[in-house]
Design an enzyme around this catalytic site. Structure first.
Site, PDB file in Angstrom:
ATOM      1  CD  GLU A 196      -3.260  -0.821   1.944  1.00 39.59           C
ATOM      2  OE1 GLU A 196      -3.247   0.133   2.757  1.00 39.59           O
ATOM      3  OE2 GLU A 196      -4.231  -1.578   1.816  1.00 39.59           O
ATOM      4  CD  GLU A 394      -3.789  -5.431   3.862  1.00 38.11           C
ATOM      5  OE1 GLU A 394      -4.624  -4.548   4.162  1.00 38.11           O
ATOM      6  OE2 GLU A 394      -2.570  -5.281   3.999  1.00 38.11           O
TER       7      GLU A 394
HETATM    8  C1  FCB Z   1      -4.622  -1.543   5.287  1.00 41.97           C
HETATM    9  C2  FCB Z   1      -3.224  -1.844   5.819  1.00 41.97           C
HETATM   10  C3  FCB Z   1      -3.216  -2.818   6.962  1.00 41.97           C
HETATM   11  C4  FCB Z   1      -4.365  -2.583   7.916  1.00 41.97           C
HETATM   12  C5  FCB Z   1      -5.673  -2.546   7.152  1.00 41.97           C
HETATM   13  C6  FCB Z   1      -6.893  -2.392   8.027  1.00 41.97           C
HETATM   14  O1  FCB Z   1      -4.643  -0.277   4.729  1.00 41.97           O
HETATM   15  O2  FCB Z   1      -2.425  -2.373   4.791  1.00 41.97           O
HETATM   16  O3  FCB Z   1      -1.970  -2.730   7.588  1.00 41.97           O
HETATM   17  O4  FCB Z   1      -4.142  -1.432   8.629  1.00 41.97           O
HETATM   18  O5  FCB Z   1      -5.644  -1.497   6.230  1.00 41.97           O
END
Ligand code: FCB
Length: 490
Positions: A196, A394
């Site tokens: 990210e 994620e």
């Molecule tokens: C993302 C991050 C992770 C966590 C989630 C909820 O942006 O990569 O580390 O904080 O959100």
């Protein structure tokens, strides 16, 4: 004459297509994805879970400094203990839970300041041994390690030299990546080079703003006054990842995969008048990254905006091309929610744009619960970006009052519903030809949610932060059932 030129161009296009295709086919034969079942996993990141900030010769990171010295998340909120995941006695119990749930992969990050405490130079072999043991422990439980090289904890010395603002960061990171591949090539096949890029920059801006007492709120879209800094950082981080990918390829790791995890936010315009605004936001948060990786160029509309507003971009003419040629073998997508965009001329301070909430919509901490937008996003990757290999690196949610521990149980029904609906959306996209090969819930455990602290739980495993006691939540059990059903999916 004209005709001949057209023909040559056509031939060239065809032969380029063919050679691109044969490279893809070649990659496919040796690719992890081609040869293995779908990855059903969960994810975490070093600073959010490990604790042990000085153990085994670890150097300090920017986050250690921000949390302890400047208390950016509030008094006493820091990663000094977190969920104690650096401790082998503890993490072995956690791996046992992963195995019981049926996870087939686990995405975790290694900490750069553990491996090279001052950022460049001397390598800390004790930390390498620690992570090698961790990887072996995962594999012994039948779980594929998905290793993130960088999830935001930068060695403090490098941060103090300008961090990602400094173009030298590309070299620092490339050297670090080489150390990682050197030391893990025999054990780890799947690498997430970085996590990210966008949100890390947002967080850095927020941390700095808290430290300077301006206290600007967190914003996914960098404010106009920060846009130049942000775009310059994005470029450095993408170049660093590109350099790391090139180094990765020199190792010829059998079935090796290297990608980056980027957060993608499908934009939704609230009305026709807002369509252009939504397109602009899409340019900053999505196309800036996707176009560089898959087209070797930065989006023209954003470059034009930068030129019109005399932003001081330090982007070399060949930078985006270099990123496009890096040979990232898959894309890691972090998806939480869409962005709802409204053109609002009454707010000239923020590009004349606001981000309203949607009526009649379920909201999680990270935004609207809209699984349909995950499907839309995946189809877009198929249709606009050449259908690359994808891992969902994620996806997950936290909701107010969803994580109440009572009688030794946590019935997090809202999280369970979110996960199930998003998996369905992903599988539906897969049936329509999207090349998605893995899915990771954020997160395996409740953990330190950066500046938001320990109050925002995202885990499928509840953690009592005082006792380190774990409780498997209802969402984990439901996820386990889904995995059972789709275990051999390809
Ligand atoms: C993302 C991050 C992770 C966590 C989630 C909820 O942006 O990569 O580390 O904080 O959100």
């Amino acid at each position: 004459m004209k005709k001949i030129i057209v023909c040559t161009t056509l031939l060239l296009t065809i032969s380029l297509r063919l050679s691109a295709q044969s490279t893809t086919n070649q990659m496919n034969q040796t690719s992890y994805f081609k040869n293995n079942a779908f990855l059903w996993g969960a994810a975490s990141a070093s600073y959010q879970v490990e604790g042990a900030p000085t153990a085994d010769g670890k150097g300090q990171s920017n986050w250690d400094e921000w949390m302890n010295r400047y208390q950016v998340a509030g008094k006493g909120v820091n990663g000094n203990v977190a969920i104690n995941f650096y401790d082998r006695t503890q993490y072995l119990k956690d791996i046992k839970l992963f195995k019981e749930l049926g996870l087939t992969s686990y995405r975790f990050s290694i900490s750069w300041p553990r491996i090279i405490p001052t950022g460049t130079g001397k390598v800390n072999t004790v930390a390498i041994d620690h992570y090698r043991t961790f990887v072996k422990d995962l594999k012994a439980a039948g779980i594929e390690p998905v290793m993130t090289l960088y999830h935001w904890d930068m060695p403090l010395e490098l941060y103090n030299k300008g961090g990602w603002d400094n173009r030298q960061s590309i070299e620092w990171f490339a050297d670090y990546a080489r150390v990682v591949f050197d030391n893990f090539k025999d054990l780890v096949k799947i690498y997430v080079i970085s996590n990210e890029i966008l949100i890390e920059t947002d967080m850095t801006l927020q941390a700095k703003s808290i430290i300077s007492k301006e206290n600007a709120p967190f914003s996914v879209i960098p404010a106009p006054e920060n846009l130049a800094t942000a775009l310059n950082q994005f470029n450095h981080k993408l170049l660093a990842a590109a350099r790391a990918a090139k180094i990765f390829h020199t190792y010829g790791i059998p079935q090796g995969e290297a990608g980056i995890a980027i957060p993608l936010f499908p934009t939704i315009a609230v009305d026709a008048h807002s369509a252009k605004a939504a397109e602009f936001i899409d340019g900053i948060v999505n196309r800036w990254f996707l176009d560089a990786i898959y087209k070797g160029s930065y989006p023209q509309d954003i470059l034009e905006y930068a030129a019109e507003h005399r932003l001081h971009l330090k982007i070399g003419a060949a930078d985006a091309k270099e990123i496009g040629e890096a040979g990232l073998t898959y894309l890691g997508i972090n998806y939480y929610a869409p962005l709802i965009v409204q053109k609002n001329d009454a707010q000239p301070g923020f590009y004349g744009i606001t981000f309203p909430t949607l009526p009649n919509t379920d909201y999680a901490y990270n935004g609207a619960n809209r699984p349909d937008q995950l499907k839309r996003l995946l189809l877009r990757m198929r249709d606009e970006y050449g259908n690359p290999a994808i891992i969902i690196t994620e996806n997950g949610a936290g909701f107010e009052n969803d994580d109440l521990l009572s009688n030794g149980q946590v019935n997090d029904a809202r999280r369970a519903g979110y996960i199930k609906a998003h998996i369905e959306a992903m599988l539906s996209a897969k049936r329509e030809g999207v090349n998605v090969f893995g899915y990771h819930v954020w997160s395996s455990h409740d953990n330190l949610e950066w500046i938001a602290g320990y109050g925002r739980r995202f885990g499928m495993i509840y953690v009592d932060f005082d006792t380190q006691q774990r409780t498997v939540k209802a969402s984990a059990k439901e996820y386990g059932e889904i995995i059972k059903q789709f275990k051999s999916l390809k």
